[in-house]
Design a protein around this motif. Structure first.
Motif, PDB file in Angstrom:
ATOM      1  N   ASN A 375     -11.630  21.509   8.698  1.00  0.00           N
ATOM      2  CA  ASN A 375     -11.613  21.273  10.144  1.00  0.00           C
ATOM      3  C   ASN A 375     -11.231  22.559  10.862  1.00  0.00           C
ATOM      4  O   ASN A 375     -10.882  23.566  10.237  1.00  0.00           O
ATOM      5  CB  ASN A 375     -10.647  20.136  10.510  1.00  0.00           C
ATOM      6  N   LEU A 376     -11.299  22.501  12.175  1.00  0.00           N
ATOM      7  CA  LEU A 376     -11.084  23.701  12.989  1.00  0.00           C
ATOM      8  C   LEU A 376      -9.649  24.199  12.883  1.00  0.00           C
ATOM      9  O   LEU A 376      -9.414  25.423  12.892  1.00  0.00           O
ATOM     10  CB  LEU A 376     -11.437  23.391  14.442  1.00  0.00           C
ATOM     11  N   PHE A 446     -16.555  19.926   8.014  1.00  0.00           N
ATOM     12  CA  PHE A 446     -16.182  20.758   9.161  1.00  0.00           C
ATOM     13  C   PHE A 446     -16.945  20.311  10.410  1.00  0.00           C
ATOM     14  O   PHE A 446     -16.359  20.121  11.478  1.00  0.00           O
ATOM     15  CB  PHE A 446     -16.489  22.213   8.822  1.00  0.00           C
ATOM     16  N   LEU A 447     -18.249  20.114  10.262  1.00  0.00           N
ATOM     17  CA  LEU A 447     -19.069  19.738  11.415  1.00  0.00           C
ATOM     18  C   LEU A 447     -18.856  18.283  11.817  1.00  0.00           C
ATOM     19  O   LEU A 447     -18.925  17.943  13.002  1.00  0.00           O
ATOM     20  CB  LEU A 447     -20.543  19.985  11.101  1.00  0.00           C
ATOM     21  N   ASN A 448     -18.596  17.420  10.847  1.00  0.00           N
ATOM     22  CA  ASN A 448     -18.350  16.008  11.174  1.00  0.00           C
ATOM     23  C   ASN A 448     -17.144  15.845  12.075  1.00  0.00           C
ATOM     24  O   ASN A 448     -17.102  14.927  12.908  1.00  0.00           O
ATOM     25  CB  ASN A 448     -18.163  15.197   9.890  1.00  0.00           C
ATOM     26  N   LYS A 449     -16.151  16.720  11.891  1.00  0.00           N
ATOM     27  CA  LYS A 449     -14.955  16.637  12.733  1.00  0.00           C
ATOM     28  C   LYS A 449     -15.207  17.198  14.136  1.00  0.00           C
ATOM     29  O   LYS A 449     -14.489  16.879  15.080  1.00  0.00           O
ATOM     30  CB  LYS A 449     -13.809  17.424  12.079  1.00  0.00           C
ATOM     31  N   LEU A 450     -16.242  18.046  14.257  1.00  0.00           N
ATOM     32  CA  LEU A 450     -16.511  18.706  15.533  1.00  0.00           C
ATOM     33  C   LEU A 450     -17.565  17.990  16.361  1.00  0.00           C
ATOM     34  O   LEU A 450     -17.512  17.981  17.591  1.00  0.00           O
ATOM     35  CB  LEU A 450     -16.957  20.153  15.294  1.00  0.00           C
ATOM     36  N   ILE A 451     -18.557  17.420  15.685  1.00  0.00           N
ATOM     37  CA  ILE A 451     -19.689  16.814  16.386  1.00  0.00           C
ATOM     38  C   ILE A 451     -19.612  15.296  16.237  1.00  0.00           C
ATOM     39  O   ILE A 451     -19.829  14.755  15.157  1.00  0.00           O
ATOM     40  CB  ILE A 451     -21.028  17.335  15.825  1.00  0.00           C
ATOM     41  N   LYS A 452     -19.300  14.624  17.299  1.00  0.00           N
ATOM     42  CA  LYS A 452     -19.204  13.168  17.279  1.00  0.00           C
ATOM     43  C   LYS A 452     -20.578  12.581  17.570  1.00  0.00           C
ATOM     44  O   LYS A 452     -20.858  12.044  18.631  1.00  0.00           O
ATOM     45  CB  LYS A 452     -18.187  12.685  18.316  1.00  0.00           C
ATOM     46  N   ASN A 467     -22.031  28.350  11.375  1.00  0.00           N
ATOM     47  CA  ASN A 467     -21.810  29.778  11.627  1.00  0.00           C
ATOM     48  C   ASN A 467     -21.321  30.015  13.053  1.00  0.00           C
ATOM     49  O   ASN A 467     -20.418  30.825  13.299  1.00  0.00           O
ATOM     50  CB  ASN A 467     -23.102  30.558  11.397  1.00  0.00           C
ATOM     51  N   SER A 468     -21.918  29.300  14.002  1.00  0.00           N
ATOM     52  CA  SER A 468     -21.576  29.516  15.411  1.00  0.00           C
ATOM     53  C   SER A 468     -20.138  29.123  15.712  1.00  0.00           C
ATOM     54  O   SER A 468     -19.425  29.818  16.443  1.00  0.00           O
ATOM     55  CB  SER A 468     -22.534  28.714  16.299  1.00  0.00           C
ATOM     56  N   TYR A 469     -19.696  27.997  15.144  1.00  0.00           N
ATOM     57  CA  TYR A 469     -18.308  27.571  15.364  1.00  0.00           C
ATOM     58  C   TYR A 469     -17.315  28.545  14.724  1.00  0.00           C
ATOM     59  O   TYR A 469     -16.239  28.798  15.274  1.00  0.00           O
ATOM     60  CB  TYR A 469     -18.093  26.174  14.811  1.00  0.00           C
ATOM     61  N   VAL A 470     -17.677  29.092  13.574  1.00  0.00           N
ATOM     62  CA  VAL A 470     -16.788  30.073  12.932  1.00  0.00           C
ATOM     63  C   VAL A 470     -16.713  31.340  13.776  1.00  0.00           C
ATOM     64  O   VAL A 470     -15.626  31.907  13.994  1.00  0.00           O
ATOM     65  CB  VAL A 470     -17.275  30.400  11.514  1.00  0.00           C
TER      66      VAL A 470
END
Length: 624
Positions: A375-376, A446-452, A467-470
């Motif tokens: 996660n972030l 990682f993305l599941n926690k960011l994109i609902k 990549n963009s979130y990192v």
């Protein structure tokens, strides 16, 4: 009326008498049967508990009740009676607790034969030495269990003595291998028992990368130009890749794996050379007389570690007297101070959780396994420890070929690049990288926690979003990001740095999948949530690099293309021999090109740094 009833029903009266009599007449019989039942039960329990008594020691923890395990002591000897007698007496004087009282510690002595082909010692003298050793071993009393003596008919040598001493019969059998010039502390067995229970049977402290435990003190660093060996005096345990032959406990699974690996490599005529290691010199000097270069090569290829005990003032639970023999031309004397109960405090023997221990490679550089970002928040915690000079190198595992990632890591080691992190879906390669100490980002979690969203994205979009979130998180922390696809290879960090200046905030290699985002107020403003939303748009079918290029140009920002910086052009099956490499800082190839063709070209350019095990051909140390 009662008397009349009894007279009228004699049957009832008889039945009453029958049921009344057993209280008096059958009581002894009931007690006898009860005693027999208890005895049978005790015998069955005893047989179950002692079923391994002929092979080893049965222990059970007070928690979770682990499977019983077998403990075998393997003593390797040749022609040093004085050394052997000192060794066996120290083993006999150790504290084996309840297990020793029950006769469950087993001693196996392997006596190598003298070399019939050598004439440096008269045959009669060799025969006399052998008779004296055999006589001593025959007379030697072992009170703690079974004693087995194996006297060879021909000279096997130290390598065969080690390799042929043990083949585990189960995953619950352990071997403590002792060369005859070793002396052990009375405390040695208690420590080993606790290590097995803590780091093998306790699932919360188990790690499959651990191949055993050494009781000798860590003495030297085998990697040339490695760090100075320094252990925090507050800890008595570390994990270190180097095998410790002066009192080594071996775990069954890794030892079996090594034996099979050794057989395969030896039968194919391969040699255990590992550049950058002192073991190369050992093997060149002693050849097949020693086994450690083979095991070191194996451990390096697998990324395994050994538990080491460490105590102040050169104290150790096993001491080598370094008597004259294969390893020493003349006697060198004890290497450490042998510890006993009076020289250790109770705190010295406490075992820390595995998560609290430090891990070190052959260069004695710290390794941190198990760094998985989900996660972030975890990303924000890990990035500061990964960054170097406020730069993060992000490598995509999407579509990655294992051998190219392994080759990339060897270049990272050669260039002393430690600020890398991988991102991709969970896979065998993903978890192997984490196990070996490389930080990884589980892209799906990682993305599941960011994109609902319930939308199912293709891997190309997941790669771009991840990549963009990192990159966004790096910019928030003030870090620049170098993002590489799995079909690119950084071979010269210095030359790439020379081409990156403050004149541009973003550098892109459209063909190679390279993106460099410099930390600046411009990029921080540009890399907004709106920017990320645009990347996730289902209307766009471009890959990450082309998406970024298109979106940045729409904002009117300048981009420097990597291709104009003299980095190799993309390749295809027809041009691979012409365009891959030519001394530029980054080489890359089309994913459509056959992997073996890419490998062949990298070998021609001396850029293929791994062997057939997909392991680095060299250990490169960079002292800190």
């Amino acid at each position: 009326m009662v008397s009349q009833s009894r007279r009228r029903n004699p049957t009832l009266r008889s039945m009453a008498m029958v049921f009344a009599q057993p209280k008096k007449n059958l009581l002894p019989l009931i007690l006898f049967l009860f005693c027999i039942s208890v005895i049978i039960l005790l015998v069955l329990v005893s047989e179950t508990t002692h079923s391994n008594a002929g092979r080893g020691t049965t222990f059970r923890r007070n928690y979770n009740d682990p499977a019983p395990f077998t403990f075998l002591i393997k003593v390797l000897t040749f022609n040093r009676l004085h050394s052997l007698s000192r060794c066996l007496r120290s083993l006999s004087a150790a504290d084996y607790g309840v297990s020793g009282d029950r006769g469950r510690i087993h001693l196996h002595v392997y006596i190598d034969h003298f070399n019939l082909a050598r004439n440096d010692t008269p045959v009669e003298d060799n025969l006399q030495i052998a008779r004296e050793i055999l006589g001593f071993v025959d007379r030697f009393e072992w009170r703690f269990g079974e004693k087995v003596v194996h006297y060879r008919t021909d000279n096997a040598g130290l390598q065969a003595q080690w390799l042929e001493a043990w083949w585990p019969i189960s995953d619950h059998e352990f071997a403590f291998v002792v060369e005859d010039d070793l002396e052990v502390s009375p405390l040695y067995y208690g420590i080993l028992e606790r290590l097995i229970l803590k780091y093998y049977y306790d699932t919360s402290n188990f790690n499959p990368s651990i191949y055993g435990a050494s009781l000798q003190r860590p003495r030297f660093v085998p990697g040339k130009h490695g760090n100075k060996l320094h252990v925090d005096p507050k800890t008595n345990l570390i994990l270190y890749q180097l095998v410790g032959t002066w009192g080594q406990l071996l775990f069954p699974k890794p030892w079996k794996e090594f034996r099979l690996w050794y057989d395969e490599h030896k039968s194919k005529g391969k040699k255990p050379f590992l550049d950058g290691m002192v073991s190369n010199g050992w093997y060149k000097r002693l050849g097949e007389r020693i086994w450690t270069p083979w095991f070191i090569k194996f451990v390096h290829s697998r990324g395994y570690f050994n538990i080491y005990t460490s105590f102040p003032n050169e104290g150790a639970l096993s001491v080598s007297h370094r008597d004259a023999g294969v390893n020493y031309g003349r006697t060198a004397g004890p290497d450490s101070q042998l510890l006993n109960k009076s020289s250790l405090s109770s705190d010295s023997l406490k075992l820390q959780p595995l998560s609290n221990l430090k891990w070190y490679d052959f260069c004695f550089s710290e390794v941190v396994p198990g760094r998985v970002v989900r996660n972030l928040n975890e990303l924000g915690t890990i990035l500061p420890s990964v960054q170097r000079e406020k730069t993060i190198i992000l490598v995509s595992l999407y579509g990655a070929d294992k051998m190219f990632i392994r080759n990339l890591l060897c270049h990272f080691e050669k260039l002393n690049i430690q600020n890398h992190i991988f991102i991709g879906p969970s896979s065998e390669l993903f978890h192997d990288l984490s196990r070996r100490g490389h930080p990884v980002i589980d892209a799906d979690m990682f993305l599941n926690k960011l994109i609902k969203s319930k939308t199912s994205y293709p891997n190309s979009v997941k790669e771009a979003l991840g990549n963009s979130y990192v990159v966004k998180k790096c910019l928030e922390l003030g870090y620049s990001t170098w993002a590489f696809s799995s079909n690119s290879l950084l071979v010269d960090k210095g030359r790439l740095l020379d081409r990156v200046s403050s004149d541009y905030d973003i550098y892109i290699g459209e063909s190679s999948g390279i993106l460099i985002v410099q930390s600046s107020s411009v990029t921080q403003k540009l890399w907004s949530n709106e920017f990320l939303h645009s990347i996730a748009s289902p209307k766009r079918s471009l890959d990450f690099i082309h998406l970024v290029k298109e979106l940045v140009e729409q904002k009117g920002k300048r981009i420097k293309t990597v291709e104009t910086m003299d980095i190799a052009e993309n390749t295809n099956a027809n041009s691979v021999n012409q365009s891959l490499g030519d001394g530029k800082p980054v080489v890359y190839w089309s994913p459509e090109v056959a992997p073996n063709m890419i490998r062949s070209k990298l070998e021609e350019l001396s850029l293929w740094l791994i062997d057939d095990d997909l392991s680095c051909k060299a250990v490169v140390c960079h002292s800190s």
